[in-house]
Design a protein around this motif. Structure first.
Motif, mmCIF file in Angstrom:
data_model
loop_
_atom_site.group_PDB
_atom_site.id
_atom_site.type_symbol
_atom_site.label_atom_id
_atom_site.label_comp_id
_atom_site.label_asym_id
_atom_site.label_seq_id
_atom_site.Cartn_x
_atom_site.Cartn_y
_atom_site.Cartn_z
ATOM 1 N N THR A 159 62.682 -33.639 7.573
ATOM 2 C CA THR A 159 61.355 -33.506 6.982
ATOM 3 C C THR A 159 61.432 -33.634 5.465
ATOM 4 O O THR A 159 62.504 -33.529 4.861
ATOM 5 N N ARG A 160 60.263 -33.861 4.884
ATOM 6 C CA ARG A 160 60.135 -33.864 3.431
ATOM 7 C C ARG A 160 58.845 -33.141 3.071
ATOM 8 O O ARG A 160 57.866 -33.159 3.832
ATOM 9 N N ASN A 161 58.849 -32.471 1.953
ATOM 10 C CA ASN A 161 57.689 -31.700 1.499
ATOM 11 C C ASN A 161 57.018 -32.407 0.329
ATOM 12 O O ASN A 161 57.687 -32.889 -0.595
ATOM 13 N N THR A 189 54.331 -30.672 4.881
ATOM 14 C CA THR A 189 55.655 -31.073 5.352
ATOM 15 C C THR A 189 55.482 -32.253 6.302
ATOM 16 O O THR A 189 54.735 -32.161 7.286
ATOM 17 N N TYR A 190 56.155 -33.355 5.994
ATOM 18 C CA TYR A 190 56.076 -34.563 6.799
ATOM 19 C C TYR A 190 57.410 -34.814 7.505
ATOM 20 O O TYR A 190 58.479 -34.487 6.982
ATOM 21 N N SER A 191 57.325 -35.425 8.671
ATOM 22 C CA SER A 191 58.525 -35.912 9.345
ATOM 23 C C SER A 191 58.962 -37.200 8.667
ATOM 24 O O SER A 191 58.148 -38.096 8.441
ATOM 25 N N THR A 192 60.242 -37.291 8.345
ATOM 26 C CA THR A 192 60.734 -38.501 7.693
ATOM 27 C C THR A 192 60.852 -39.652 8.678
ATOM 28 O O THR A 192 60.948 -40.810 8.276
ATOM 29 N N ASP A 193 60.828 -39.356 9.978
ATOM 30 C CA ASP A 193 60.959 -40.409 10.989
ATOM 31 C C ASP A 193 59.667 -41.209 11.146
ATOM 32 O O ASP A 193 59.684 -42.440 11.200
ATOM 33 N N ASN A 194 58.528 -40.495 11.236
ATOM 34 C CA ASN A 194 57.264 -41.197 11.483
ATOM 35 C C ASN A 194 56.155 -40.806 10.507
ATOM 36 O O ASN A 194 55.005 -41.198 10.689
ATOM 37 N N CYS A 233 51.205 -27.780 7.253
ATOM 38 C CA CYS A 233 50.300 -27.962 6.120
ATOM 39 C C CYS A 233 49.774 -26.604 5.690
ATOM 40 O O CYS A 233 49.288 -25.826 6.527
ATOM 41 N N LEU A 234 49.862 -26.327 4.399
ATOM 42 C CA LEU A 234 49.402 -25.055 3.856
ATOM 43 C C LEU A 234 47.931 -24.823 4.161
ATOM 44 O O LEU A 234 47.535 -23.760 4.649
ATOM 45 N N PHE A 235 47.077 -25.812 3.891
ATOM 46 C CA PHE A 235 45.644 -25.628 4.094
ATOM 47 C C PHE A 235 45.277 -25.567 5.576
ATOM 48 O O PHE A 235 44.320 -24.883 5.947
ATOM 49 N N ILE A 285 46.985 -30.593 -3.426
ATOM 50 C CA ILE A 285 47.382 -30.423 -2.030
ATOM 51 C C ILE A 285 46.963 -31.663 -1.247
ATOM 52 O O ILE A 285 45.840 -32.144 -1.398
ATOM 53 N N ASP A 286 47.866 -32.155 -0.391
ATOM 54 C CA ASP A 286 47.548 -33.325 0.416
ATOM 55 C C ASP A 286 46.780 -32.952 1.683
ATOM 56 O O ASP A 286 47.170 -33.294 2.809
ATOM 57 N N HIS A 287 45.721 -32.193 1.497
ATOM 58 C CA HIS A 287 44.737 -31.922 2.554
ATOM 59 C C HIS A 287 43.403 -31.907 1.828
ATOM 60 O O HIS A 287 43.200 -31.113 0.905
ATOM 61 N N LEU A 288 42.516 -32.794 2.226
ATOM 62 C CA LEU A 288 41.241 -32.960 1.536
ATOM 63 C C LEU A 288 40.567 -31.615 1.288
ATOM 64 O O LEU A 288 40.500 -30.772 2.179
ATOM 65 N N HIS A 289 40.084 -31.401 0.058
ATOM 66 C CA HIS A 289 39.359 -30.170 -0.251
ATOM 67 C C HIS A 289 38.323 -30.452 -1.333
ATOM 68 O O HIS A 289 38.610 -31.074 -2.347
ATOM 69 N N LEU A 290 37.110 -30.006 -1.054
ATOM 70 C CA LEU A 290 35.994 -30.160 -1.981
ATOM 71 C C LEU A 290 35.938 -28.948 -2.903
ATOM 72 O O LEU A 290 35.877 -27.807 -2.436
#
Length: 204
Positions: free
Chosen positions: A8-10, A15-20, A26-28, A159-164
């Motif tokens: 994985t990578r952060n 946290t993403y899988s490096t494979d796919n 995700c924190l949010f 943060i890579d989760h959409l937030h308004l």
């Protein structure tokens, strides 16, 4: 033979899988599911949730976060328009109700602790509030000039989760004013994002 631990990578709270490149954590996502006791939800429905950011930038500052994981505004399509309009309704309702609750601009800022067990006002039941209250009208009601509904454009998003971001000015510090300067390269108003969905060739 034991299973091999996924690599994985952060990046920006995710946290993403490096494979796919799929989202592993995700924190949010954890916050909107109510799994983060440090981040108290002030509102949640079947589409989005709302909480106060760790470092509020203005007199009122809420984050409206979709329950489904959407990475950034660059991931949005026309199909997301109903979700964004709903997030606008939640943001405007909460800003107007809280702004009335804490009074004048000189009143104390909204506390960072969890919301009380019982409010003296509606916590976000949109259909009831829409039909019976003067606090929230509809999309045609003029927005208070002290309100700002915006996103941060990548790569300036935290943060890579959409937030308004739903804010009521004044900002708390000069740095806060800079972070939310309208027409800055990092600032994208909700209206500009919605316009871009209709005209993808327009500049976001």
């Amino acid at each position: 033979m034991g299973s091999v631990q996924a690599r994985t990578r952060n990046r920006k709270g995710v946290t993403y899988s490096t494979d796919n490149n799929e989202v592993v954590d995700c924190l949010f996502c954890r916050i909107v599911r109510g799994e983060s006791p440090a981040n108290h939800l002030w509102y949640r429905d079947d589409q989005c949730a709302m909480f106060i950011p760790r470092g509020p930038a203005a007199r009122l500052h809420f984050l409206i976060v979709p329950l489904v994981h959407i990475r950034t505004i660059n991931s949005l399509t026309e199909e997301h328009r109903p979700l964004l309009e709903h997030m606008r309704k939640v943001a405007m309702e909460q800003l107007r109700v809280h702004a009335q609750h804490i009074g004048s601009a000189e009143a104390p800022l909204l506390p960072l602790a969890a919301p009380p067990d019982q409010y003296a006002f509606n916590r976000g039941h949109l259909p009831a509030l829409h039909s019976s209250s003067d606090v929230y009208k509809d999309e045609t009601t003029p927005i208070d000039l002290s309100f700002d509904l915006c996103f941060h454009r990548p790569p300036y998003n935290s943060i890579d989760h959409l937030h308004l971001h739903a804010l009521q000015k004044p900002h708390r510090t000069w740095r806060s004013r800079l972070m939310f300067t309208e027409n800055a390269p990092w600032h994208a108003s909700l209206d500009s994002v919605l316009h871009h969905l209709s005209s993808p060739k327009s500049k976001l």
